[in-house]
Design an enzyme around this catalytic site. Structure first.
Site, PDB file in Angstrom:
ATOM      1  N   CYS A 171      53.546  17.847   4.199  1.00  0.00           N
ATOM      2  CA  CYS A 171      54.550  19.361   5.396  1.00  0.00           C
ATOM      3  C   CYS A 171      54.911  20.293   3.627  1.00  0.00           C
ATOM      4  CB  CYS A 171      55.765  18.990   5.674  1.00  0.00           C
ATOM      5  SG  CYS A 171      57.013  18.167   5.018  1.00  0.00           S
ATOM      6  N   ASP A 348      55.984  27.759  10.410  1.00  0.00           N
ATOM      7  CA  ASP A 348      56.321  25.691  10.344  1.00  0.00           C
ATOM      8  C   ASP A 348      54.525  25.049   9.923  1.00  0.00           C
ATOM      9  OD1 ASP A 348      56.201  23.455  11.493  1.00  0.00           O
ATOM     10  OD2 ASP A 348      57.447  23.769  12.331  1.00  0.00           O
ATOM     11  N   HIS A 350      53.576  21.819  11.108  1.00  0.00           N
ATOM     12  CA  HIS A 350      53.944  21.233  11.559  1.00  0.00           C
ATOM     13  C   HIS A 350      52.996  21.102  12.590  1.00  0.00           C
ATOM     14  CE1 HIS A 350      57.358  20.448   9.143  1.00  0.00           C
ATOM     15  NE2 HIS A 350      57.208  19.002   9.074  1.00  0.00           N
TER      16      HIS A 350
END
Length: 485
Positions: A171, A348, A350
């Protein structure tokens, strides 16, 4: 991204590999085709990464070694389920935090900043024209042009490992890619730009090709055009952070890896990194100036960001040179592009998508690259941030660099606690300087190119400590910069 001793600059390490309790390491990392915060238009399959790197490697080997007609469908279904669970978790945790902190009872701020651009949000919300938490189409369009780098799967193994996905451990690398991607867009397009995917005009064609070339630099393979692929970044982990492939990378190592890849590729964009907050101008300006991305890695607290730095984080995102911030919440890296009130707007990483297949002729449609775009901003409170961050500033010209220095020093003069400063000389060591820049030769050649208001004169120049200094002083931007925080 929990702060540990090995995240500090003195060691060069960022954090240990995540465990099963970490958010970015759990199965919350997958995106569905039609669910979640951003619509995905690219069909395909993917697979999620288990919580432990060795389990992920074992799973990859199992799927690769045992062909099954049902495996892609099962992987897609699993990704859809896990992504839905992640979306619920993020929304629930953000809503609960907002409620406990009293932010849900407050009226949203009417001012929004996105990478140096200011938007005034109206008092009334038109249900027909506004969407996504009251953002106007102009804001959503600007946000959707940000290049969004996320977890990928189904790509060639990262040698010498068998990893075919970075879900659960990549990440921060993806957040770093996202920051770099915005710098490349600033380099090629400037701040305000757009193009039509179906347009036949010369400018549309040119921008479409440039945009595609930028995205291809982050494709997940060892191709010569994939300059900043996850494969190349992870392979340098051992050298810069002592990290094996499959371990979680930190912000300091990520910045150093980006710099090294740019240096090796003799990239058109120079990358300068610092972990002590000091930007040594002689290292950047000694020879002919090159467009430069300045990465400032910093720790702004222990477990959480010290509130004294909140104003600077916000002010940083109002700068015209801002390329965003790679940071996150504890144990979960994010990319911050702007703010509204005391909340940051973020992308994000993820979410796991299948790697984009290369086209034989190198031509890609909008649907091919749709997974690199997000049109639904998310917000997170400053009080919930992890203190380890990398601030990015793109300076396309020498005047832009001078202007950045002027703005940062103005913030400090106004009493704001800043994280960076400028020095006219060379860095004590050569490890933090811009790639391809001589370290031992005397500087000063660029002084002849400075505008009169920035020249080295008795009235404006600061003290010189040696022949290798480059003195950049004075106001070089005539535009008025007003920031209301």
């Amino acid at each position: 991204m929990t702060v540990t001793d090995d995240m500090r600059p003195s060691t060069g390490n960022a954090s240990a590999a995540p465990n099963s309790s970490n958010e970015c390491n759990a199965t919350a990392s997958i995106v569905s085709a039609n669910e979640g915060s951003c619509t995905l238009h690219v069909p395909g399959t993917g697979e999620s990464g288990p919580s432990q790197p060795e389990k992920s490697q074992h799973l990859d080997e199992h799927l690769v070694g045992i062909p099954s007609e049902n495996a892609p469908d099962l992987a897609l279904f699993r990704n859809q389920v896990v992504n839905t669970l992640r979306e619920w978790y993020v929304l629930a945790s953000d809503s609960i935090a907002s409620l406990l902190e009293g932010r849900s009872l407050q009226n949203p701020a009417k001012d929004l900043w996105l990478l140096g651009k200011h938007y005034e949000l109206g008092d009334q919300v038109d249900e027909q024209a506004w969407e996504s938490a009251g953002y106007s189409p102009e804001v959503l369009g600007d946000f959707s042009r940000l290049i969004w780098c996320t977890y990928r799967s189904q790509y060639p193994p990262i040698a010498p490992s068998a990893f075919t996905t970075d879900a659960g451990w990549g990440c921060m690398l993806r957040a770093g890619q996202t920051l770099l991607a915005q710098a490349l867009q600033l380099h090629h397009f400037g701040r305000d730009w757009s193009f039509s995917w179906d347009g036949a005009l010369g400018e549309d064609v040119r921008r479409r090709e440039l945009y595609t070339d930028i995205v291809k630099q982050f494709f997940d393979d060892y191709s010569s055009s994939s300059t900043f692929s996850i494969h190349r970044m992870a392979s340098l982990g051992k050298q810069f952070e002592g990290k094996d492939i499959g371990e979680w990378f930190g912000p300091y190592g990520t910045a150093a890896i980006i710099r090294e890849l740019a240096r090796k590729a003799a990239h058109e964009l120079s990358v300068y990194t610092t972990t002590d907050g000091v930007v040594y101008l002689a290292d950047i300006c000694e020879s002919d100036f090159r467009p430069t991305l300045i990465l400032v890695a910093s720790m702004l607290g222990i477990d959480r960001v010290n509130p004294v730095y909140y104003p600077f984080i916000q002010a940083s995102l109002t700068l015209p040179q801002s390329a965003g911030v790679a940071g996150g919440r504890p144990s979960s890296a994010l990319y911050f592009a702007g703010f509204q009130g005391d909340e940051l707007l973020y992308l994000d990483p993820h979410f796991t998508r299948p790697a984009v297949a290369r086209r034989p002729e190198g031509r890609y449609s909008q649907s091919d690259l749709a997974s690199y775009s997000c049109s639904a901003p998310r917000r997170i409170a400053l009080s919930r941030l992890d203190p380890c961050m990398v601030f990015g500033y793109y300076c396309g010209t020498l005047e832009s660099l001078i202007d950045l220095r002027s703005r940062i020093e103005l913030l400090a003069d106004d009493g704001m606690r800043t994280i960076m400063s400028f020095d006219n000389g060379h860095a004590p060591t050569t490890t933090l300087s811009a790639p391809g820049t001589p370290q031992s030769q005397g500087g000063g050649s660029l002084l002849k190119k400075l505008p009169p208001s920035c020249s080295d004169s008795e009235e404006s120049a600061g003290p010189r400590s040696g022949s290798g200094e480059v003195v950049l002083e004075g106001e070089c931007s005539e535009e008025e910069w007003v920031t209301e925080l």
